[in-house]
Design a protein around this motif. Structure first.
Motif, PDB file in Angstrom:
ATOM      1  N   PRO A   1       0.818  -1.216   0.000  1.00  0.00           N
ATOM      2  CA  PRO A   1       0.000   0.000   0.000  1.00  0.00           C
ATOM      3  C   PRO A   1       0.851   1.266   0.000  1.00  0.00           C
ATOM      4  O   PRO A   1       0.525   2.228  -0.699  1.00  0.00           O
TER       5      PRO A   1
ATOM      6  N   ARG B   1       9.509  -9.463  -4.280  1.00  0.00           N
ATOM      7  CA  ARG B   1       8.605 -10.602  -4.478  1.00  0.00           C
ATOM      8  C   ARG B   1       8.207 -10.708  -5.960  1.00  0.00           C
ATOM      9  O   ARG B   1       8.520  -9.819  -6.749  1.00  0.00           O
TER      10      ARG B   1
ATOM     11  N   SER C   1      -5.623 -13.117   6.551  1.00  0.00           N
ATOM     12  CA  SER C   1      -6.819 -12.298   6.304  1.00  0.00           C
ATOM     13  C   SER C   1      -6.550 -10.804   6.333  1.00  0.00           C
ATOM     14  O   SER C   1      -5.928 -10.306   7.274  1.00  0.00           O
TER      15      SER C   1
ATOM     16  N   TYR D   1       5.217  -8.508  11.963  1.00  0.00           N
ATOM     17  CA  TYR D   1       4.847  -7.602  13.057  1.00  0.00           C
ATOM     18  C   TYR D   1       6.079  -7.100  13.779  1.00  0.00           C
ATOM     19  O   TYR D   1       6.912  -7.903  14.199  1.00  0.00           O
TER      20      TYR D   1
ATOM     21  N   ASP E   1      -2.245  -0.661  10.327  1.00  0.00           N
ATOM     22  CA  ASP E   1      -3.225  -1.292   9.455  1.00  0.00           C
ATOM     23  C   ASP E   1      -3.146  -0.618   8.090  1.00  0.00           C
ATOM     24  O   ASP E   1      -2.538   0.447   7.950  1.00  0.00           O
TER      25      ASP E   1
HETATM   26  C1  FAD Z   1      -1.293 -11.420   9.198  1.00  0.00           C
HETATM   27  C2  FAD Z   1      -1.613  -9.976   8.967  1.00  0.00           C
HETATM   28  C3  FAD Z   1      -2.936  -9.592   8.898  1.00  0.00           C
HETATM   29  C4  FAD Z   1      -3.255  -8.257   8.683  1.00  0.00           C
HETATM   30  N1  FAD Z   1      -4.574  -7.934   8.616  1.00  0.00           N
HETATM   31  C5  FAD Z   1      -4.912  -6.666   8.361  1.00  0.00           C
HETATM   32  C6  FAD Z   1      -6.297  -6.303   8.265  1.00  0.00           C
HETATM   33  O1  FAD Z   1      -7.192  -7.144   8.406  1.00  0.00           O
HETATM   34  N2  FAD Z   1      -6.593  -5.018   7.998  1.00  0.00           N
HETATM   35  C7  FAD Z   1      -5.627  -4.057   7.839  1.00  0.00           C
HETATM   36  O2  FAD Z   1      -5.963  -2.898   7.588  1.00  0.00           O
HETATM   37  N3  FAD Z   1      -4.308  -4.375   7.930  1.00  0.00           N
HETATM   38  C8  FAD Z   1      -3.931  -5.644   8.179  1.00  0.00           C
HETATM   39  N4  FAD Z   1      -2.596  -5.973   8.264  1.00  0.00           N
HETATM   40  C9  FAD Z   1      -1.580  -4.919   8.063  1.00  0.00           C
HETATM   41  C10 FAD Z   1      -1.211  -4.740   6.572  1.00  0.00           C
HETATM   42  O3  FAD Z   1      -0.673  -5.941   6.069  1.00  0.00           O
HETATM   43  C11 FAD Z   1      -0.196  -3.603   6.476  1.00  0.00           C
HETATM   44  O4  FAD Z   1      -0.764  -2.412   6.976  1.00  0.00           O
HETATM   45  C12 FAD Z   1       0.271  -3.311   5.049  1.00  0.00           C
HETATM   46  O5  FAD Z   1       0.661  -4.465   4.347  1.00  0.00           O
HETATM   47  C13 FAD Z   1       1.463  -2.365   5.111  1.00  0.00           C
HETATM   48  O6  FAD Z   1       1.799  -1.919   3.817  1.00  0.00           O
HETATM   49  P1  FAD Z   1       3.298  -1.544   3.461  1.00  0.00           P
HETATM   50  O7  FAD Z   1       3.286  -1.085   2.048  1.00  0.00           O
HETATM   51  O8  FAD Z   1       3.849  -0.640   4.482  1.00  0.00           O
HETATM   52  O9  FAD Z   1       4.124  -2.902   3.642  1.00  0.00           O
HETATM   53  P2  FAD Z   1       4.020  -4.313   2.931  1.00  0.00           P
HETATM   54  O10 FAD Z   1       2.627  -4.624   2.550  1.00  0.00           O
HETATM   55  O11 FAD Z   1       4.735  -5.261   3.798  1.00  0.00           O
HETATM   56  O12 FAD Z   1       4.864  -4.108   1.590  1.00  0.00           O
HETATM   57  C14 FAD Z   1       6.247  -3.944   1.614  1.00  0.00           C
HETATM   58  C15 FAD Z   1       6.791  -4.471   0.310  1.00  0.00           C
HETATM   59  O13 FAD Z   1       8.191  -4.138   0.246  1.00  0.00           O
HETATM   60  C16 FAD Z   1       8.880  -5.204  -0.344  1.00  0.00           C
HETATM   61  N5  FAD Z   1      10.277  -5.126   0.068  1.00  0.00           N
HETATM   62  C17 FAD Z   1      10.756  -5.173   1.333  1.00  0.00           C
HETATM   63  N6  FAD Z   1      12.107  -5.079   1.326  1.00  0.00           N
HETATM   64  C18 FAD Z   1      12.476  -4.960   0.034  1.00  0.00           C
HETATM   65  C19 FAD Z   1      13.739  -4.830  -0.606  1.00  0.00           C
HETATM   66  N7  FAD Z   1      14.887  -4.803   0.077  1.00  0.00           N
HETATM   67  N8  FAD Z   1      13.774  -4.762  -1.954  1.00  0.00           N
HETATM   68  C20 FAD Z   1      12.619  -4.792  -2.680  1.00  0.00           C
HETATM   69  N9  FAD Z   1      11.389  -4.913  -2.105  1.00  0.00           N
HETATM   70  C21 FAD Z   1      11.332  -4.998  -0.780  1.00  0.00           C
HETATM   71  C22 FAD Z   1       8.178  -6.445   0.170  1.00  0.00           C
HETATM   72  O14 FAD Z   1       8.406  -7.542  -0.677  1.00  0.00           O
HETATM   73  C23 FAD Z   1       6.718  -5.984   0.191  1.00  0.00           C
HETATM   74  O15 FAD Z   1       6.063  -6.337  -1.002  1.00  0.00           O
HETATM   75  C24 FAD Z   1      -2.245  -7.284   8.527  1.00  0.00           C
HETATM   76  C25 FAD Z   1      -0.911  -7.677   8.611  1.00  0.00           C
HETATM   77  C26 FAD Z   1      -0.583  -8.992   8.828  1.00  0.00           C
HETATM   78  C27 FAD Z   1       0.849  -9.379   8.939  1.00  0.00           C
END
Ligand code: FAD
Length: 394
Positions: free
Chosen positions: A19, A42, A66, A329, A366
């Motif tokens: 996101p 990924r 989920s 987490y 979240d």
């Molecule tokens: C089990 C679980 C359930 C959840 N349920 C909910 C829910 O029900 N509702 C809700 O609102 N939120 C939920 N969350 C939280 C939600 O997953 C996060 O808020 C969201 O994914 C965060 O987005 P982000 O872009 O910060 O990180 P991420 O989604 O983790 O994306 C980070 C990306 O960076 C990439 N990356 C990392 N390091 C590197 C690198 N060195 N080189 C290239 N790429 C890299 C990774 O591959 C990944 O694709 C949940 C989380 C978990 C773990």
């Protein structure tokens, strides 16, 4: 999506297509009308929110457990609705304790079922007051003390002690009191898990939602590529927006931040419904997994999927992260916060880097919080960078 050019020709490089990264890339492409290189290690976009239809059953499966979208932030809700419709799913969670299922969060129904009573809201309040009287502690400094001071010993042991130990891999005595304060207790029969104004699941899945976000000729996607691989080729004037783990970025120079990770055991069952709900928490310590997810329950808008004679479940197991594994987490212990401050201070010295998202901020966010952070950082830090009119073309 546009065709990729040489890495050093990009003025904007975004690491991570969750996101956070997808929002920043979409804004750069559409608001600044600039090309942006979006990199993820990924083989898919969407970060931990990614979902796709399971080949055998057609059920939209959440690859990292989920994900339910919920928010009271209208700006974020309007933003995500640009890329997908959402169904009317509202999250309900059950907890299995000693073989019996109860509603979560703790509410009047849970209290009455557990104590085999029929208390009114007022009576339940006084009852829980009495249950916790012995443990009252204004200065509760850890999860266990805080929980017992609010709900007493019996409910704590039944619903929180074993589950927290499994989830965090440590005694609840070592967890901060704030971890418990996040969990609501209700003296009514409201059994919905979230109480936000907006809630739902993208009707065509999270994979499609993220694809719609980044499907723009200015966005050039490079999957299966670690930041490390492209770093030597970056233009020195490029603005890098990084959403990977902060400790990894700095080669762990101040030590490792504590993270938990999850593994999932997938099963396909020949039945219409395996557990009757999307998420069942297994709160007893003796059961090695923490939850079972059953994804077809999220597809409230597709009766043929819900009625099909197959269903898919994920059993969730929680463990500590070793270097190189996927963090989920942040553990966020006192030591972790101290280490994080060192990394954060260091990150502020890097003028053409912006760190954010769940991994880059080392915070349990979240989805809606990550979208909000990305929209804010785009206006605060990314848009002003565009005004320098730096020429990086080669
Ligand atoms: C089990 C679980 C359930 C959840 N349920 C909910 C829910 O029900 N509702 C809700 O609102 N939120 C939920 N969350 C939280 C939600 O997953 C996060 O808020 C969201 O994914 C965060 O987005 P982000 O872009 O910060 O990180 P991420 O989604 O983790 O994306 C980070 C990306 O960076 C990439 N990356 C990392 N390091 C590197 C690198 N060195 N080189 C290239 N790429 C890299 C990774 O591959 C990944 O694709 C949940 C989380 C978990 C773990």
């Amino acid at each position: 999506m546009g065709k990729m050019r040489q890495v050093n020709s990009y003025k904007y490089v975004v690491i991570g297509s969750g996101p956070f990264g997808s929002t920043i890339a979409h804004k750069i492409a559409t608001q600044l009308n600039q090309e942006v290189l979006l990199v993820d290690k990924r083989d898919h976009i969407g970060g931990n929110c990614f979902s796709s239809p399971h080949k055998e059953t057609g059920i939209e499966t959440h690859h990292y457990g989920s994900h339910i979208f919920h928010t009271s932030n209208k700006k974020v809700w309007d933003y995500v609705n640009l890329f997908s419709d959402f169904n009317d799913y509202r999250h309900i969670v059950y907890a299995k304790s000693k073989g019996i299922s109860y509603t979560l969060p703790l509410n009047l129904t849970t209290i009455n079922s557990f104590f085999k009573s029929d208390l009114s809201p007022q009576e339940a309040r006084s009852f829980i007051e009495k249950e916790s009287e012995l443990f009252k502690n204004k200065d509760a400094s850890n999860f266990e003390e805080k929980a017992k001071s609010l709900i007493g010993e019996k409910l704590y042991q039944a619903f929180f002690s074993g589950y927290s130990e499994k989830q965090w891999g440590t005694s609840p005595l070592n967890l901060p009191a704030s971890t418990f304060s996040r969990l609501p207790i209700r003296y009514n029969r409201d059994h919905f898990y979230f109480s936000d104004q907006y809630e739902g699941i993208p009707t065509n899945g999270y994979g499609k939602l993220f694809l719609n976000m980044i499907n723009h000729p200015n966005i050039h996607l490079k999957l299966k590529t670690d930041f490390k691989e492209i770093k030597p080729y970056l233009n020195p004037n490029a603005l890098v927006i990084y959403s990977g783990p902060l400790d990894e970025f700095f080669h762990y120079c101040f030590g490792d931040l504590g993270w938990r990770t999850l593994t999932f055991e997938k099963e396909v069952h020949d039945c219409e419904d395996y557990q009757g709900c999307a998420v069942m928490n297994y709160v007893d310590k003796e059961i090695p997994y923490t939850r079972i997810h059953e994804f077809k329950h999220y597809q409230t808008h597709l009766p043929h999927i819900r009625k099909s004679q197959k269903t898919i479940t994920f059993k969730e197991y929680s463990t500590f992260v070793k270097r190189g594994e996927t963090p989920y987490y942040p553990v966020n212990s006192k030591e972790d916060r101290e280490i994080f401050q060192l990394y954060w201070k260091e990150s502020l010295n890097l003028k053409n880097y912006i760190f954010g998202g769940r991994l880059g901020s080392y915070q349990y966010f979240d989805m809606h919080q990550v979208f909000a952070q990305a929209l804010h950082l785009f206006e605060e830090k990314v848009r002003p960078y565009d005004q320098y009119k730096i020429n990086v073309s080669v």
